[in-house]
Design an enzyme around this catalytic site. Sequence first.
Site, short mmCIF file in Angstrom:
data_model
loop_
_atom_site.label_atom_id
_atom_site.label_comp_id
_atom_site.label_asym_id
_atom_site.label_seq_id
_atom_site.Cartn_x
_atom_site.Cartn_y
_atom_site.Cartn_z
N LYS A 151 -0.40 4.69 4.69
CA LYS A 151 -1.25 3.73 5.38
C LYS A 151 -0.69 3.46 6.78
O LYS A 151 0.51 3.27 6.95
CB LYS A 151 -1.36 2.42 4.59
CG LYS A 151 -2.36 1.44 5.19
CD LYS A 151 -2.68 0.31 4.23
CE LYS A 151 -3.63 -0.70 4.84
NZ LYS A 151 -4.94 -0.10 5.21
N HIS A 184 0.83 -1.19 0.00
CA HIS A 184 0.00 0.00 0.00
C HIS A 184 0.87 1.25 0.00
O HIS A 184 2.09 1.19 0.20
CB HIS A 184 -0.92 0.02 1.22
CG HIS A 184 -2.10 -0.88 1.10
ND1 HIS A 184 -2.03 -2.24 1.36
CD2 HIS A 184 -3.39 -0.64 0.73
CE1 HIS A 184 -3.22 -2.78 1.16
NE2 HIS A 184 -4.06 -1.84 0.78
#
Length: 270
Positions: free
Chosen positions: A161, A157
């Site tokens: 995040k 990600h």
Amino acid sequence: MSEMRLMVAGAGGRMGRTLIKAITESKGMKLTGALEDARSPLIGWDAGTLAGLGENHVKLTGDPEKIIEQVDGIVDFTIPQATVGYAGLAAKLGKVHIIGTTGLTADDEDKIAQAAERAVIVKSGNMSLGVNLLAALTRRVAKTLDQSFDIEILEMHHNQKIDAPSGTALMLGAAAAEGRGVEIDKRSVKSREGHTGARKSGDIGFASLRGGTAAGDHSVIFAGPYERITLSHHAEDRMIFAHGALKAALWAHGKKPGFYTMADVLGLAD
């Protein structure tokens, strides 16, 4: 049935703005409320302007109960503490609550399950059609292959995040464990460092990568003797999560109180 009135929680964030845009472009629903942390400097801003759409005259507010009273459903990709609070309000006021929040603890999950006794809650670690199909395939492959095939889950990600492994990775791990007929909490390995010893047969491993602007890449690897099977999904835009969440909201509208998942929404529960 009239348009479903929706409130976006965390409306000032990246996912919140994506949801505002998706609601504006979708039929059968309208944006009625936009919620942010009461301490946010965005309080009072126009939600449409923040989403790059021009003014829609829906202002960001920090008063959740007042707004939730006026809507049919809450779409929520925020943080665990906020999500638990919204679930309680959804139960109190009998609303639909769509939860895409990740990083929830077991205690958080228990509180959400209690709220689902009086609210219609749809919760998923990932709202996209593709990922939920991936979970169904993972469950099936794990059930088919024996323990000579090791299961590893890899996710990547963007660099902002804040939780790891991702909610999607955990969802895929749970699907693999269900297919194997084991308890994920007893067989998951979420980090490896130093002299770990040989891999234990039957464990389900997780690895997390962070960097750049990756919206979400997930792979489930079944590594057997002399061969590997890899099931993968690559998200190219957050809009896929928004569209899934809105599909869930329309599906949940008018349902009896209860706890549901995207597998229920998409007919993949079996």
